[in-house]
Design a protein around this motif. Structure first.
Motif, mmCIF file in Angstrom:
data_model
loop_
_atom_site.group_PDB
_atom_site.id
_atom_site.type_symbol
_atom_site.label_atom_id
_atom_site.label_comp_id
_atom_site.label_asym_id
_atom_site.label_seq_id
_atom_site.Cartn_x
_atom_site.Cartn_y
_atom_site.Cartn_z
ATOM 1 N N LYS A 1 53.740 25.567 48.148
ATOM 2 C CA LYS A 1 52.393 25.056 47.066
ATOM 3 C C LYS A 1 53.588 26.816 45.676
ATOM 4 O O LYS A 1 53.705 27.698 45.801
ATOM 5 N N VAL A 2 53.394 25.163 45.070
ATOM 6 C CA VAL A 2 53.479 26.789 43.417
ATOM 7 C C VAL A 2 52.488 27.742 43.168
ATOM 8 O O VAL A 2 50.750 27.383 43.987
ATOM 9 N N GLY A 3 52.268 28.709 42.900
ATOM 10 C CA GLY A 3 52.128 29.938 42.658
ATOM 11 C C GLY A 3 51.744 30.283 41.449
ATOM 12 O O GLY A 3 51.714 30.614 40.429
ATOM 13 N N ALA A 4 50.442 30.255 41.502
ATOM 14 C CA ALA A 4 49.747 29.891 40.024
ATOM 15 C C ALA A 4 50.071 31.174 39.829
ATOM 16 O O ALA A 4 50.449 31.014 38.278
ATOM 17 N N PHE B 1 41.838 46.568 50.670
ATOM 18 C CA PHE B 1 41.542 45.793 51.409
ATOM 19 C C PHE B 1 40.667 44.219 51.193
ATOM 20 O O PHE B 1 40.561 44.099 50.091
ATOM 21 N N VAL B 2 41.572 43.065 51.314
ATOM 22 C CA VAL B 2 41.768 42.256 51.123
ATOM 23 C C VAL B 2 40.607 41.372 52.539
ATOM 24 O O VAL B 2 40.722 40.961 53.413
ATOM 25 N N PHE B 3 39.809 41.362 51.597
ATOM 26 C CA PHE B 3 37.565 41.240 51.800
ATOM 27 C C PHE B 3 37.993 39.332 52.449
ATOM 28 O O PHE B 3 37.177 38.710 53.201
ATOM 29 N N SER B 4 38.661 39.030 51.406
ATOM 30 C CA SER B 4 39.164 37.242 51.678
ATOM 31 C C SER B 4 39.273 36.781 53.068
ATOM 32 O O SER B 4 40.290 36.043 53.502
ATOM 33 N N HIS B 5 39.627 38.038 53.491
ATOM 34 C CA HIS B 5 40.783 37.780 55.310
ATOM 35 C C HIS B 5 39.310 37.361 55.802
ATOM 36 O O HIS B 5 39.552 36.242 56.683
ATOM 37 N N THR C 1 35.593 28.723 51.048
ATOM 38 C CA THR C 1 34.348 29.388 49.653
ATOM 39 C C THR C 1 36.066 29.045 48.108
ATOM 40 O O THR C 1 37.144 29.090 48.724
ATOM 41 N N ALA C 2 35.454 29.038 47.487
ATOM 42 C CA ALA C 2 36.328 28.506 46.428
ATOM 43 C C ALA C 2 37.207 29.893 45.945
ATOM 44 O O ALA C 2 38.318 29.723 45.220
ATOM 45 N N LEU C 3 37.146 31.132 46.790
ATOM 46 C CA LEU C 3 37.903 31.991 46.414
ATOM 47 C C LEU C 3 38.630 32.795 47.465
ATOM 48 O O LEU C 3 38.636 32.287 48.029
ATOM 49 N N ASN C 4 39.786 32.400 46.920
ATOM 50 C CA ASN C 4 40.826 31.984 47.856
ATOM 51 C C ASN C 4 42.017 33.243 48.561
ATOM 52 O O ASN C 4 42.635 33.322 49.122
ATOM 53 N N LYS D 1 41.513 35.481 43.554
ATOM 54 C CA LYS D 1 42.041 34.068 42.877
ATOM 55 C C LYS D 1 40.861 32.769 43.348
ATOM 56 O O LYS D 1 40.795 32.694 44.326
ATOM 57 N N PHE D 2 40.519 32.126 42.500
ATOM 58 C CA PHE D 2 39.837 31.629 43.110
ATOM 59 C C PHE D 2 40.511 29.497 42.670
ATOM 60 O O PHE D 2 41.210 29.804 41.802
ATOM 61 N N PHE D 3 40.116 29.079 44.160
ATOM 62 C CA PHE D 3 40.230 27.162 43.603
ATOM 63 C C PHE D 3 41.849 26.773 43.487
ATOM 64 O O PHE D 3 42.164 26.628 43.078
#
Lengths: 1155, 538
Positions: free
Chosen positions: A207-210, A746-750, A755-758, A839-841
């Motif tokens: 995937k292209v990294g935005a 701390f990568v809390f999205s882990h 969620t929209a937050l990736n 990073k979202f969406f």
């Protein structure tokens, strides 16, 4: 520590939250890592148990009862586990456990009296587990459009196996574990992991990294790290942002692109230096420039000479020598935690330049041509109602005209025939094209050819470039040739070597004098509104003698200047780095590196024969201002050892330990003399009087440093560094300093799903860096020789020797001694930083934000002393500066389609700078002055720095302006602060659009909260050019009150009144706010189909470019708010009689040849 | 595992070794190879430094010729706008701040060399002469500073090495008291049996006897400065100075001849010979008138009218017309701007020279003669015999005990004055017979103290001014009030309606020594003006 036991109470555990459990598990695992070896072979009591189809829970309960061994694990593992049949009598615990774990996919470890159970890892070749035979994997990597991704890196997780994809995106990995996980990275794409799962043919999509998620960034010591793993803020700018629309000094291209960074240049023509400030003004005296590291080695960025209130030319800096075509990326390490490993040089931040290399599996032949044209911009808005003259009267004689060419106090412009300095008559009517006519359109052409090749064993790239630049000032410009080589070779599987060499030959012709009058070509900016500069051509008579054009012969006729003055600065520079890396094992390596930056400059400055002010009574004129050679060198020898170790599968540990020795040398030799004996022969032996200057310094710094990274499962990251520097420039009792840093992410999205937050990370850092001592010969700021009083000798006086004391120039005249200080030590800068990266969406929207607070301590100040103290300045370690701010970087991809895409990057920074302490008495520290000399900048405790201090009016108690007996306002005798010269809010916005093969991009930047000390304001008011001077031209001005508060009745003429106002220097303070359209590019790329039948090329891209285009808004009048005659912090925000700023238009074409 | 530990151990010990070693050479690396330290330095080298910086102050391109030369109405310039407007019209040009600070900077720098020199020889009694002469130089500097600005740092000055960075401004009266006492005690310590300084730029070449005379001449100058403010002290020290022995002839004059070849210029001339300014600088009306009225032989050597036309007048090798009748002085306060103050409206305007494109509006005014003044090596006086005798003439006229009568001292002074132009340049040589005749026919008129003071001090003004010691001319004019000068009143003046009577403090003082500067300004009533008066001028 609390261990959760599995006993009968087990169900209670289910109440514990998942997160808490994970934390506890982490702690348990850390314990394991430290104790495992020690506990092996310890005697343990035996177990007796018998049961069919029993749950593990039951077995473990029995074990606990009989042996006291506690079982510790994630409860779900046991619940999910198959039931077992066990019959043992007096068996060891391990026997029971082995039986239980059979075919369960579980593993156990025993620590002291604790049994820890975990899921078995596929990647780890457990001795017990059966290992499937290795397989050969072939794969092809494509992007979302199905196009191959060449040059992607494919590595096997947990091993050192790495390959790169070929042009078709294909790769082969022989002998891979069938259960291996492949990690694929490629710049511009998201890092992706794939399970081989026994397949031998793979088709993988990236995937292209935005944004930069998963991208590697180069950090301190040249170590690449994934940006997601950093506990501090860094920003990378790609080479494509630097080399389409160019600046001759590449640093200027960073402006507006990086949150926290301000970049402004001096208006000294092409090749002028840049002021680069990271996060406010880092300290008062370090000059501001970040440390530049090119391919791992520090490069010199010292200023080679700048203009001040007494004139001079901007002779460029070090970064300006670098060819933008060779730059792959520039990475700005903003926070101190990021740059802490550089110790004493990191307090201003670090900018890491990575030059281009060839990618593996690629051959490269590329040709780039760039043509640009500079055109002077005219920001003046003068009055064109009244013409030259004094006190309302236009000149009636040639002498009167000569004396008033720069005074617009004459009568109303009525078109009448009026005498000029040359005795001829001209219409007394407005003339507005002086800037347009005097400055030319300056073309600039850059040709760069680069070739390269990369394979499994190494890669190289070689480029050759030529810049042929012409300034808007006639007979001025740059010729720069660059050769750049970057080569890496694997010598054995363990040993690799890298060579980097960058050779620059830069010749600058006639760098213009700025600010003061002599030799300055820019004084036609202040001609009276009716005077056409062309009447002063050719600026000289038949004998070659200057024809003076105004009332002051120290203001040289600009036509004479551009024809005759010489100010050539040449530089030959070689930056090299040779390094070798040896991998002892897959987890231990050693590296040695020698970096050398050697600059050899030759400067030739001549006040030519015929220069009016230079004549002696015998009619001899001119001056050899200097024939100078100077060499500057820096040698860095580094040795470092790196360890990369997995403590457990989830906890990675990377450490580096290194040492550095740095040697700086500087040698300056100048011959000068005045009055040429044979006219027009400009050589040192042809002068009546001689002078010579010699400066020398050397210094050494010895350092040791470490860095440790801990990474738990890629979501908890901790880094700590430390560095010790010992300086030869400091007194022996106070020679070294240790500076630490610690940062965490701390990568809390882990822990979030769906969620929209990736991606979401919180980061925090604390760091300390230090700064070197200041002062040194010839204003080199090298810090040398400041700890003792030195005595010298000057030119003998009629044969009698003459002594000097600590004179920086070794000249007895005009050179008061500097007081030494035996108690110097390096200053420190401490910073706390908190940030987040979101990073979202699917990374379509990214936010990167930081709060930072930084403070310096013991800054070494060089306060000016009252000459009555016997010395003109001294060094004291009492300074303290604080910067607090927020920086936010937003990236977005509002439209992301196959044909059309739109990317936005926006950044904003707000910084509050405050001077907390200056010298030991907390006096104001005087910085730069503008040429009218009645105001200057200074560091003032409690205010932002540098602060403009100027004379205000005097007021009575009611706030009325007091006038004197002539009806003229009276200046206060105290200097009053009128605001800081550095912006408090700034940033930029970039928009990039792609429509198929068409790309369009523009950059806007903005700057708020700063003031400008403008000599142009002074001159335009004093000379009657400013529109404000129109009021009162007829009938005079009667204003203010007398000292006793009575209304003034005495009328002053406009000339007297405004000339007095010019002296009240608050009227020269302007507002620096602006929004500017900095850059526009519009391009088309011809590839494949669109390239049609042209057989030679793989791709051609053509871009139309524009830079420094126009102000969308600005407040300053008559000037470009960015205008400066020098780039140093000392002269920041001070303006006057420099080049008009230039707008640049051009075209860039890039040809990629077929291999 | 054991292996791993070993490797760690190696790494750590290697790192420690690298760090711990080799900062030993740092001291030698950080020693400047291009300069000396105190232990191997000859402090004699600093005597010439003191003298150079003193003369850079008194001849300052950015000082005396742009300010005092025209404030005292010795020179004039009708160019406006021009930086000569600071002197001619008391109208500030852009650089007034720097012109104003020049004397302060150079004199304190000179004093700093003197102070350092004294410190270096403190422990070397054999060099006491060097120390004593340095103190005399320091006092010469400080007098020049306080005379120019008023209350200035002295008791705490020059001591930054002892951590005194913000010296207080002492009252001028206290400075004088201290200076006189110091002079009084140091002069007798000069001892011919001890080592003589080796780097004396005065013609004395370290001669102790001549330095003593110089010391007492300085004491006399200081004493006479106080006639208005404290006549008793003035008398005491004037008598003491005379008793000690002031200059006995022009052979005792304290001066240096500059050395352009080595970049040491007489900066008055640096300004005068600057091409464009060269045509602007004229003798003032008062000077030419005074010389003409008494048929003074000096007129011929100091003044000339340039050859007609602006082109000829600009040629610095082209000598002018020295005939008596042709000489005309230019009053201050005029310009060439066509208005009421245009030079053509000057009551005695002699007309222009040349015509057409070489029309020279001010071409018929006398300028300082090229033959006498144009050299960048032009000598400059610190104190000369003419001055000391004229000062003694005044002391005698006041009835103080200074050996001879006022008339004798006056005649000595006038004789010395006329001889001194030869010191500047051979061109200025006036035949001894001419001098004798002129002095004999122009005795001091002793009808009253007032006429005596007027005559003596006008002569002092004329002599010091035409010998280009403009500062001394200004100081003595402010003290004595002679000659009577009419102030210029030009619009926009920084000294409206009055000849400047002091210089404003350097603008940098407000930033570098703010509290003490403010205190000094407050003492003057809160204003730091050119019209303010120093203590001895009250």
């Amino acid at each position: 520590m609390h261990l959760i036991a599995i006993r009968r109470l087990m169900p209670l555990r289910q109440k514990l939250s998942l997160t808490a459990m994970r934390v506890v598990k982490l702690i348990a695992i850390i314990m394991l890592g430290t104790c495992l070896q020690a506990s092996a072979g310890v005697f343990s009591p035996n177990i007796t148990f018998s049961g069919k189809n029993v749950s593990l829970e039951k077995v473990f309960s029995a074990i606990y009862k009989q042996s006291g061994y506690l079982v510790f694990c994630d409860y779900s593992l046991i619940k999910e586990a198959k039931k077992v049949n066990i019959h043992v009598h007096d068996a060891a615990v391990t026997v029971v456990l082995d039986e239980c774990m059979k075919d369960q996919g579980l593993a156990y470890e025993i620590v002291d009296k604790t049994i820890v159970i975990e899921r078995k890892k596929v990647t780890v070749a457990e001795e017990a587990a059966p290992v499937p035979p290795p397989i050969d994997v072939h794969g092809r990597i494509t992007n979302e459009k199905g196009e191959p991704v060449p040059g992607a890196t494919v590595s096997v997780k947990g091993s050192s196996k790495v390959v790169a994809t070929n042009d078709n995106g294909e790769f082969t990995l022989p002998g891979v574990d069938a259960n291996a996980v492949l990690v694929v990275t490629s710049i511009g794409y998201e890092r992706t992991e794939f399970n081989v799962a026994g397949q031998t043919t793979l088709s993988l999509q990236l995937k292209v990294g935005a944004a930069s998620m998963g991208e590697l960034v180069v950090t301190a010591l040249g170590i690449s790290k994934e940006e997601r793993k950093l506990g501090y803020a860094v920003t990378t700018v790609g080479g494509d942002q630097l080399n389409k629309a160019r600046e001759t000094n590449v640093a200027l291209s960073l402006g507006g692109q990086v949150a926290g960074l301000t970049v402004h240049g001096a208006n000294g023509g092409p090749g002028s230096s840049a002021r680069i400030l990271v996060r406010g003004m880092p300290s008062m005296n370090s000059g501001g420039s970040p440390l530049f590291i090119i391919n791992g080695i520090p490069m010199d960025n010292s200023q080679r000479g700048a203009a001040g209130e007494w004139g001079g030319s901007d002779n460029g800096d070090g970064i300006g020598n670098i060819n933008p075509d060779d730059i792959e990326t520039m990475t700005v390490l903003k926070g101190q935690a990021a740059s802490a490993l550089y110790g004493a040089r990191a307090s201003n931040g670090v900018i890491i330049i990575t030059t281009k290399t060839s990618k593996k599996g690629q051959a490269l032949i590329e040709y780039n041509v760039n043509g640009q044209w500079d055109k002077a911009a005219n920001y003046t808005d003068y009055q064109y109602q009244y013409g030259q003259g004094l006190e309302g009267v236009k000149p009636s004689t040639a002498a009167g005209a000569l004396a008033t060419n720069r005074f617009a106090w004459g009568s109303k412009l009525d078109g009448s025939s009026t005498i000029q300095y040359n005795g001829q008559n001209y219409a007394y009517s407005p003339f507005k094209d002086n800037i347009k006519n005097f400055y030319r359109v300056g073309p600039s052409l850059t040709n760069t050819i680069s070739v390269g090749q990369g394979n499994d064993r190494g890669n190289f790239r070689l480029s050759v470039s030529n810049l042929d630049n012409s300034s808007i000032v006639r007979n001025s410009g740059i010729d720069r040739k660059t050769i750049n080589l970057n080569a890496t070779q694997k010598i054995t599987d363990r040993l690799s070597a890298t060579v980097f060499a960058n050779y620059v030959d830069e010749q600058d012709r006639n760098r213009p004098q700025l600010s003061d009058g002599p030799g300055d070509p820019n004084n036609f900016q202040f001609l009276s509104p009716n005077v056409d500069e062309r009447i002063f051509q050719p600026g000289q008579d038949a004998k070659g003698n200057e024809i003076v054009f105004s009332d002051d012969n120290y203001v040289t006729n600009p036509w004479f200047v551009v024809r005759n003055f010489i100010n050539n600065t040449g530089r030959k520079r070689l930056i090299t780095a040779v390094s070798a890396k040896y991998n002892f094992t897959d987890w231990l390596y050693a590296m040695g590196r020698v970096g050398y930056d050697y600059e050899n400059d030759r400067i030739f400055q001549v006040t030519p024969t015929g220069t009016n002010y230079s004549f002696n009574s015998a009619g001899q004129s001119g001056q050899l201002n200097g024939l100078t050679t100077l060499t500057t060198s820096e040698l860095n020898v580094d040795g470092l050892i790196g360890v990369s170790h997995k403590i457990t599968d989830d906890l990675h540990f990377d450490a580096t330990l290194g040492a550095n020795e740095r040697k700086n040398n500087y040698e300056y030799l100048q011959l000068n003399g005045s009055n040429f004996i044979i006219p027009f022969l400009y050589t040192p032996k042809n002068t009546l009087t001689f002078g010579r200057q010699y400066y020398f310094y050397q210094k050494e710094i010895h350092s040791g440093y470490y860095s440790v990274d801990l990474n738990y499962k890629d979501w908890l990251l901790l880094t700590t560094t430390g560095r010790y520097d010992a300086f030869s420039t400091l007194p022996s009792n106070n020679r070294g300093i240790f500076t630490p840093s610690v940062s965490g992410g701390f990568v809390f999205s882990h822990f979030l799903q769906n969620t929209a937050l990736n991606f979401g990370k919180l980061r925090a850092a604390y760091a300390q860096t230090s700064g070197e001592p200041i002062g040194g010969p010839n204003n080199t700021n090298s810090g040398v020789y400041q700890t003792a009083t030195y005595y010298g000798s000057s030119n003998p006086f009629n044969g009698t020797p003459v002594g000097t004391i600590n004179g920086a120039n070794g000249d007895v005249q005009n050179n008061l001694p500097i007081l030494p200080n035996l108690y110097l030590k390096p200053f420190t800068l401490t910073e706390i930083e908190f940030g987040t990266e979101l990073k979202f969406f699917n990374s379509r929207l990214g936010i990167d934000a930081d709060y930072f607070a930084r403070k310096t301590k013991n800054e070494i100040m060089k306060p000016t002393l009252s000459e009555s103290s016997g010395y003109n300045s001294t060094y004291v370690g009492t300074g303290s500066t604080q910067n607090r701010g927020v920086e936010v970087q937003l990236t977005g991809a509002p439209v992301k389609g196959k044909f059309f895409s739109w990317n936005i990057a926006f950044n904003i920074t707000h910084v509050t700078n405050k001077i907390l302490h200056t010298d030991q008495f907390n006096n104001n520290i005087t910085e730069g002055a503008y040429r009218p000399l009645n105001a200057n900048t200074a560091f003032i405790t409690g205010m932002s720095g540098p602060q403009i201090i100027a004379y205000d009016y005097t007021y009575d108690a009611k706030g009325n302006k007091i006038v004197d007996a002539s009806g003229l306002p009276v200046a206060s005798n105290k200097l009053t602060p009128f605001g800081g010269v550095l912006p408090t809010t700034y940033g930029g916005m970039r928009n990039d659009f792609t429509f198929g093969n068409i790309n369009f991009g523009f950059l806007i930047d903005y700057n708020y909260g700063n003031k400008i000390l403008s000599a142009t304001s002074y001159y335009t008011i004093y000379r009657g050019l400013n529109k404000m001077t129109l009021a009162g031209r007829e009938g005079g001005i009667t204003t203010g009150v007398d000292a006793s508060g009575n209304a003034n009745t005495k009328s002053a003429t406009a000339q007297d009144y405004y000339q007095r106002l010019a002296g009240i220097s608050r009227n020269s303070v302007q507002d620096g706010d602006y929004i500017k359209l900095r850059q526009v590019t519009l391009g088309y790329t011809f590839t494949g189909k669109t390239l049609g039948n042209i057989p030679l090329f793989e791709a051609i891209s053509v871009n139309l470019v524009g830079r420094n285009l126009f102000y969308i808004s600005k407040k300053a009048q008559n000037i470009d708010p960015e205008s400066n005659f020098a780039s140093s912090v000392q002269y920041a925000g001070i303006e006057g009689t420099s080049l008009p700023s230039a707008r640049t238009f051009g075209i860039n074409a890039n040809f990629k040849f077929k291999k | 595992m054991k292996n791993k530990k070993k490797i760690y151990l190696y790494i750590c010990s290697a790192a420690l070794l690298t760090l711990g070693s080799c900062t030993k050479k740092f001291d030698s690396i950080n020693t400047d190879p291009t300069q000396a330290i105190a232990a191997n330095y000859d402090p004699n080298l600093l005597l010439s430094s003191q003298q150079i910086e003193y003369f850079n102050a008194s001849t300052g391109y950015s000082g005396a010729i742009l300010l005092q030369s025209m404030w005292t109405q010795i020179l004039a310039s009708a160019a406006y706008p021009s930086y000569y407007s600071n002197g001619d019209k008391y109208v500030a040009s852009g650089n007034l701040n720097s012109y104003d600070a020049s004397l302060w900077t150079h004199c304190y720098n000179s004093a700093s060399y003197a102070y350092e020199c004294q410190s270096l020889v403190k422990t070397t009694p054999a060099l006491s002469n060097l120390s004593g002469m340095s103190l005399i130089m320091e006092l010469l500097d400080i007098q020049s500073i306080t005379d120019t600005y008023g209350d200035v740092p002295f008791s705490q000055a020059l001591q930054a090495k002892s951590n005194v960075n913000l010296p207080i401004y002492d009252a001028q009266q206290a400075i004088y008291t201290s200076m006189l006492a110091k002079l009084d005690s140091v002069i007798p310590t000069l001892d011919a049996s001890k080592a003589l300084p080796t780097n004396d730029l005065f013609p004395y070449k370290g001669d102790v006897g001549k330095w003593k005379k110089f010391g007492y001449s300085l004491m006399l100058r200081m004493a006479m400065r106080l006639t208005k403010a404290d006549a008793a002290t003035a008398q005491k020290y004037a008598e003491k100075a005379y008793a000690g022995g002031t200059f006995a002839g022009t052979a005792d004059d304290a001066f240096v001849t500059f050395d352009h070849a080595d970049n040491y210029n007489n900066n008055n001339i640096g300004a005068y010979q600057t091409t464009e300014d060269f045509s602007e600088v004229k003798w003032n009306y008062n000077v030419i008138t005074a010389l003409k009225l008494s048929a003074d032989p000096r007129l011929k050597v100091i003044a000339e009218v340039p050859k007609p036309g602006s082109d000829s007048a600009a040629m610095e090798g082209q000598m002018g017309d020295t005939t008596f009748a042709a000489q005309k002085g230019m009053p201050n306060g005029y310009d060439q701007n066509g208005g009421a103050t245009d030079i053509s409206h000057e009551p005695n305007y002699p007309g222009s020279s040349g015509s057409g494109s070489v029309l020279n509006v001010t071409g018929k005014y006398s300028r300082p003669a090229i033959g006498e003044y144009i050299s960048l090596n032009l000598p400059a006086f610190a104190i000369n015999y003419a001055e000391t005798e004229l000062l003694l003439a005044e002391a005698a006229a006041r009835g103080w005990s200074v050996g001879a009568s006022a008339s004798v001292h006056y005649a000595n002074g006038l004789t010395a004055a006329l001889q001194s132009y030869a010191t500047l340049s051979a061109y200025g040589t006036i035949l001894p017979a001419t001098i004798t005749a002129y002095v004999a026919s122009h005795p001091l008129i002793t009808t009253s103290l007032t006429t005596e003071l007027a005559q003596i001090n006008t002569q002092y003004w004329l002599t010091t001014g035409t010998l280009f010691d403009f500062n001394e001319a200004w100081h003595n004019w402010r003290r004595s009030g002679y000659p009577l000068l009419t102030p210029i009143n030009y619009a926009g003046s920084f000294s409206p309606g009055a000849i400047p009577r002091r210089q404003a403090y350097p603008s940098t003082e407000a930033a570098t020594n703010p509290i003490n500067y403010q205190a000094a300004v407050t003492k003057m009533g809160g204003t730091d003006l050119y019209t303010g008066r120093v203590w001895w001028d009250k």
